[in-house]
Write a protein that holds these residues in place. Sequence first.
Motif, short mmCIF file in Angstrom:
data_model
loop_
_atom_site.label_atom_id
_atom_site.label_comp_id
_atom_site.label_asym_id
_atom_site.label_seq_id
_atom_site.Cartn_x
_atom_site.Cartn_y
_atom_site.Cartn_z
N SER A 233 -111.28 -63.89 87.04
CA SER A 233 -110.71 -65.03 87.74
C SER A 233 -110.45 -64.67 89.21
O SER A 233 -110.16 -63.51 89.54
CB SER A 233 -109.41 -65.47 87.07
N GLU A 234 -110.54 -65.66 90.09
CA GLU A 234 -110.26 -65.43 91.50
C GLU A 234 -108.78 -65.32 91.79
O GLU A 234 -108.39 -64.70 92.78
CB GLU A 234 -110.87 -66.57 92.34
N VAL A 235 -107.93 -65.93 90.94
CA VAL A 235 -106.48 -65.89 91.11
C VAL A 235 -105.87 -65.35 89.83
O VAL A 235 -106.12 -65.87 88.74
CB VAL A 235 -105.89 -67.29 91.43
N ILE A 236 -105.06 -64.30 89.94
CA ILE A 236 -104.41 -63.68 88.78
C ILE A 236 -102.92 -63.59 89.06
O ILE A 236 -102.49 -63.18 90.14
CB ILE A 236 -104.98 -62.27 88.51
N ALA A 237 -102.12 -63.97 88.07
CA ALA A 237 -100.66 -63.85 88.13
C ALA A 237 -100.22 -62.78 87.14
O ALA A 237 -100.78 -62.67 86.04
CB ALA A 237 -99.99 -65.18 87.82
N SER A 238 -99.23 -61.99 87.52
CA SER A 238 -98.77 -60.91 86.65
C SER A 238 -97.25 -60.85 86.66
O SER A 238 -96.60 -61.30 87.60
CB SER A 238 -99.34 -59.56 87.11
N ASP A 239 -96.71 -60.27 85.60
CA ASP A 239 -95.28 -60.03 85.50
C ASP A 239 -95.05 -58.99 84.42
O ASP A 239 -95.95 -58.72 83.58
CB ASP A 239 -94.52 -61.32 85.17
N GLU A 240 -93.88 -58.39 84.42
CA GLU A 240 -93.57 -57.37 83.41
C GLU A 240 -92.08 -57.41 83.11
O GLU A 240 -91.28 -57.87 83.91
CB GLU A 240 -93.98 -55.97 83.91
N THR A 241 -91.74 -56.95 81.89
CA THR A 241 -90.34 -56.87 81.47
C THR A 241 -90.23 -55.75 80.44
O THR A 241 -91.22 -55.36 79.81
CB THR A 241 -89.85 -58.20 80.88
N SER A 242 -89.04 -55.23 80.28
CA SER A 242 -88.85 -54.09 79.39
C SER A 242 -88.89 -54.51 77.93
O SER A 242 -88.65 -55.67 77.58
CB SER A 242 -87.51 -53.41 79.70
N ALA A 243 -89.21 -53.55 77.07
CA ALA A 243 -89.24 -53.76 75.62
C ALA A 243 -88.99 -52.42 74.94
O ALA A 243 -89.32 -51.37 75.49
CB ALA A 243 -90.59 -54.34 75.18
N ARG A 244 -88.40 -52.47 73.77
CA ARG A 244 -88.13 -51.26 73.01
C ARG A 244 -89.20 -51.08 71.95
O ARG A 244 -89.47 -51.97 71.14
CB ARG A 244 -86.76 -51.35 72.34
N VAL A 245 -89.84 -49.92 71.96
CA VAL A 245 -90.90 -49.60 71.00
C VAL A 245 -90.55 -48.27 70.36
O VAL A 245 -90.52 -47.23 71.03
CB VAL A 245 -92.28 -49.52 71.69
#
Length: 381
Positions: A233-245
């Motif tokens: 894709s020409e436009v990409i949105a990203s984000d992240e958040t913590s998680a317990r594994v």
Amino acid sequence: MPPEKIDSLADDVKPLVLELLRQNSGLTARVDELLAQNKALLARIADLEAGHGKPPKTPDNSSLPPSHGQKGNVAEPTRAKKARKGRPGVARALAENPDATRDIYAERCTCGAALAEAGQELARAWDHVDLPPIKPITTRLNLFRSTCPCCKARVTAQPPADMPEGSPFGPGIKAAVAYLHGCQMVGFKRLTELCEGLFGLTLSQGAISNMLARMGQPFGAAAQQIAATVRSSEVIASDETSARVKGKTHWQWTFGCTTAIYHVIAPTRGKCVPTDFLAGARPKVWLSDRLPAQCTHADAHQFCLAHLIRDAQYAIDHGDTLFAPQFKAFLKMPARSGADGPISPTARLQRIGAALTANWIVCWTSSPPMSRAATCVPPSR
């Protein structure tokens, strides 16, 4: 005056002096310890005083999740509420294509006379919705074999493609188990109880584990297709958040475009995660917050407007009444405005730029230095 040497003291005084010297040494160490503790407390007080007066962080002006927000108490009504005006009731809409229809005709009048079906008009109609009894369907497969009359070879029939030999569970059960475990977070033990109570299906936890493991390959292939769609894709949105594994902190990353979203859990929050995902691809625009690990992956970068709106709200809570409200209004300005049609970014800037500039000049020339500092927007991260 104290003696120059302990040996010069009398024998009966010497033990007392030695004991006093030992106590003095201990008191000196205790004083040093208290001085260090007092220094640390003074530094702590200075930090607290430096932060005094700042607005509290809320989900509206910071990265706190909505669950951390506190709702105020509802005030008691001072007067009785006015009666609401009546309006027509709203009922469930009738199904467009019902699976079955039953026509019920009036048979007899209260006086006992029989009524003919011909000429009766519809009085009321409603839908009765229910689930049929859910039970697994078991199909026994018997494979027969025969001897070839020509070469005398023993030939066994082949199983059908939709019912291969091996696991007895079909795609419907596998899909239900994958959905309940992966989407609804139902654990193995509760999943066995749910299948037994709701479907009348006996499953062991080992069977569920094997079922999910075998589905890993087709799910992995679908995930790679989703990743390729987002990556191209020409436009990409990203984000992240913590998680317990497994008791350790990991991070959930999402990379999305207009048609697909790719999700991955990684043990790091570093730049290597989006770099590995792109695999050499470089989109034209990248949309994210100001976390450095999510920047410099495209030709141009667009900061997330939601994060900027939160920062503007934080400045408003801090006391900025000139620049931050105008900046927040600019960020929330819709891309379309009635009959004017689409608004280009340049036109949006021109539309509000004059107001921003005027208010900024007023703020800078008329406010004391402390008020001007309050207009600075803190970083989201």
